[in-house]
Design an enzyme around this catalytic site. Structure first.
Site, PDB file in Angstrom:
ATOM      1  CG  ASP A  93      -2.010   0.994   1.212  1.00 50.57           C
ATOM      2  OD1 ASP A  93      -1.997   1.859   0.324  1.00 50.57           O
ATOM      3  OD2 ASP A  93      -2.899   0.921   2.087  1.00 50.57           O
TER       4      ASP A  93
ATOM      5  CG  HIS B 276      -8.613   0.589  -4.080  1.00 49.78           C
ATOM      6  ND1 HIS B 276      -9.551   1.376  -3.449  1.00 49.78           N
ATOM      7  CD2 HIS B 276      -7.400   1.057  -3.647  1.00 49.78           C
ATOM      8  CE1 HIS B 276      -8.944   2.270  -2.675  1.00 49.78           C
ATOM      9  NE2 HIS B 276      -7.638   2.096  -2.785  1.00 49.78           N
TER      10      HIS B 276
HETATM   11  C1  HEM Z   1      -3.917   2.633  -4.225  1.00 51.98           C
HETATM   12  C2  HEM Z   1      -5.266   0.049  -0.340  1.00 51.98           C
HETATM   13  C3  HEM Z   1      -8.521   3.476   0.795  1.00 51.98           C
HETATM   14  C4  HEM Z   1      -6.905   6.169  -2.878  1.00 51.98           C
HETATM   15  C5  HEM Z   1      -4.030   1.624  -3.286  1.00 51.98           C
HETATM   16  C6  HEM Z   1      -3.315   0.369  -3.339  1.00 51.98           C
HETATM   17  C7  HEM Z   1      -3.689  -0.342  -2.247  1.00 51.98           C
HETATM   18  C8  HEM Z   1      -4.651   0.446  -1.515  1.00 51.98           C
HETATM   19  C9  HEM Z   1      -3.191  -1.719  -1.842  1.00 51.98           C
HETATM   20  C10 HEM Z   1      -2.325  -0.053  -4.445  1.00 51.98           C
HETATM   21  C11 HEM Z   1      -0.905   0.350  -4.192  1.00 51.98           C
HETATM   22  C12 HEM Z   1      -0.674   1.824  -4.153  1.00 51.98           C
HETATM   23  O1  HEM Z   1      -0.473   2.491  -5.165  1.00 51.98           O
HETATM   24  O2  HEM Z   1      -0.715   2.336  -3.039  1.00 51.98           O
HETATM   25  C13 HEM Z   1      -6.257   0.773   0.306  1.00 51.98           C
HETATM   26  C14 HEM Z   1      -6.960   0.311   1.483  1.00 51.98           C
HETATM   27  C15 HEM Z   1      -7.871   1.279   1.801  1.00 51.98           C
HETATM   28  C16 HEM Z   1      -7.742   2.339   0.826  1.00 51.98           C
HETATM   29  C17 HEM Z   1      -6.693  -1.006   2.194  1.00 51.98           C
HETATM   30  C18 HEM Z   1      -8.877   1.309   2.912  1.00 51.98           C
HETATM   31  C19 HEM Z   1      -9.474   0.265   3.366  1.00 51.98           C
HETATM   32  C20 HEM Z   1      -8.383   4.478  -0.116  1.00 51.98           C
HETATM   33  C21 HEM Z   1      -9.185   5.673  -0.143  1.00 51.98           C
HETATM   34  C22 HEM Z   1      -8.727   6.440  -1.189  1.00 51.98           C
HETATM   35  C23 HEM Z   1      -7.646   5.711  -1.811  1.00 51.98           C
HETATM   36  C24 HEM Z   1     -10.310   5.987   0.842  1.00 51.98           C
HETATM   37  C25 HEM Z   1      -9.159   7.797  -1.691  1.00 51.98           C
HETATM   38  C26 HEM Z   1     -10.063   8.550  -1.137  1.00 51.98           C
HETATM   39  C27 HEM Z   1      -5.941   5.448  -3.528  1.00 51.98           C
HETATM   40  C28 HEM Z   1      -5.167   5.971  -4.661  1.00 51.98           C
HETATM   41  C29 HEM Z   1      -4.321   4.929  -5.074  1.00 51.98           C
HETATM   42  C30 HEM Z   1      -4.575   3.822  -4.160  1.00 51.98           C
HETATM   43  C31 HEM Z   1      -5.260   7.365  -5.272  1.00 51.98           C
HETATM   44  C32 HEM Z   1      -3.288   4.976  -6.200  1.00 51.98           C
HETATM   45  C33 HEM Z   1      -3.924   4.733  -7.542  1.00 51.98           C
HETATM   46  C34 HEM Z   1      -2.856   4.723  -8.628  1.00 51.98           C
HETATM   47  O3  HEM Z   1      -2.335   5.801  -8.942  1.00 51.98           O
HETATM   48  O4  HEM Z   1      -2.548   3.631  -9.129  1.00 51.98           O
HETATM   49  N1  HEM Z   1      -4.848   1.648  -2.179  1.00 51.98           N
HETATM   50  N2  HEM Z   1      -6.744   1.995  -0.059  1.00 51.98           N
HETATM   51  N3  HEM Z   1      -7.473   4.525  -1.144  1.00 51.98           N
HETATM   52  N4  HEM Z   1      -5.548   4.171  -3.251  1.00 51.98           N
HETATM   53 FE1  HEM Z   1      -6.201   3.055  -1.706  1.00 51.98          FE
END
Ligand code: HEM
Length: 309
Positions: free
Chosen positions: A145, A218
């Protein structure tokens, strides 16, 4: 303009404190805020290699109480609940957010203890989460993450208010949500189904090809663009947390942005879907228990709260 330090390499430990301020304590709290950089130095200086950082955010209602005669930062408003067909991003109280990060939890804890004493009688800590880094920067769902977080200048640009709100240049906004995971449900999925939910491979953290990525993945829903096609970014610093005895396994989501509407757009995509109906698959296994928005003033404003520009 000195900014609070938001952009930093992932820390090993973090604490997230949400406070509500007592009626009649406005002046005391205004004073305490001017002392935040000093309190942080008192702890950080003793172990400089542990890079203790403290970021303070102010909620919309508290802003009106503390600074009734100042213009309101443009993006500051109470966090609005987002209700999808199946899942809801709840809005919960919060006057102040204190985000502590360090290489060691004891550093965060010592500063939290000091702040707890200072704020005693003036504010209640209504939520306290101790976050830790899990293997390989993974969350408790088992995925790495933070990979696509912007870095360096791109990160500074994503989070720092500029001329668009000159009086508060150098500030930022932060949205937090405390998610609890249904681990039994998640673990019952195959690895391929989990990878479809995130949009990346689990073991080696590689992004799926665009045509293979499901519409409710996601990262499919969180990669968004402005009218000119430029990707809109936020800076996340999520932390796992939990309690084995309580069977509580969570992710504390924290996203900084110079414009909170970017994070809100991502949240609408996640909870309502884009197109509507394709809500984020991770929400079937992740429930937000809190949700709040804060303005993060520059250090200069915190030290001497008068707007500039
Ligand atoms: C990407 C987990 C909540 C926005 C990711 C990734 C994971 C992850 C594993 C892929 C690796 C990375 O680029 O970081 C989670 C979990 C969450 C959560 C476990 C809550 C349970 C959120 C929320 C938002 C968000 C609430 C926005 C309001 C993003 C964004 C990316 C991302 C912008 C990168 C997308 C990209 O450029 O490829 N998240 N996330 N995430 N997440 Fe989350």
């Amino acid at each position: 303009m000195a900014t609070q330090k938001l952009v930093a390499p992932p820390a090993r430990a973090a604490m997230f404190l949400t406070l509500t301020v007592n009626d009649g304590s406005e002046e005391a709290v205004r004073d305490l805020l001017t002392g935040m950089s000093g309190f942080t130095r008192s702890v950080a200086f003793r172990e400089p290699d542990e890079h203790l950082l403290c970021v303070v955010g102010i909620g919309s209602q508290l802003w009106d109480r503390l600074f009734p005669n100042l213009p309101k930062p443009r993006g500051l408003h109470p966090f609005e609940e987002i209700k999808g067909d199946k899942h809801t991003a709840v809005s919960t109280p919060g006057d102040l957010l204190i985000h502590l990060r360090s290489g060691r939890l004891d550093m965060c804890f010592e500063l939290a203890r000091l702040l707890g004493k200072k704020f005693e009688g003036h504010a209640e800590i209504i939520d306290e989460v101790h976050g830790f880094k899990f293997f390989d920067e993974r969350d408790l769902l088992g995925f790495v993450d933070g990979t696509e977080n912007p870095e360096g200048d791109r990160a500074e640009d994503a989070v720092t208010i500029g001329e668009e709100d000159a009086a508060y240049a150098g500030g930022s906004y932060v949205i937090v949500q405390k998610y609890l995971h249904d681990m039994a449900g998640w673990d019952a999925l195959s690895v391929e189904e989990q990878e479809d939910a995130i949009g990346r491979s689990k073991l080696d953290d590689v992004e799926m090809d665009d045509d293979a990525k499901p519409a409710n993945a996601h990262i499919k829903l969180n990669v968004i663009h402005d009218a000119e096609g430029k990707q809109l970014q936020i800076m996340r610093d999520n932390m796992p947390f939990g309690s084995v005895g309580e069977r509580e396994f969570g992710t504390y989501f924290i996203g900084y942005a110079k414009d909170p509407s970017v994070t809100e757009h991502m949240l609408r995509n996640m909870f309502i879907g884009d197109p509507p109906g394709t809500y984020d698959r991770i929400l079937d296994f992740s429930t937000p228990k809190t949700g709040a928005l804060f303005f993060v003033p520059s250090v200069d404003f915190l030290d001497d709260p008068t707007p500039r520009g």
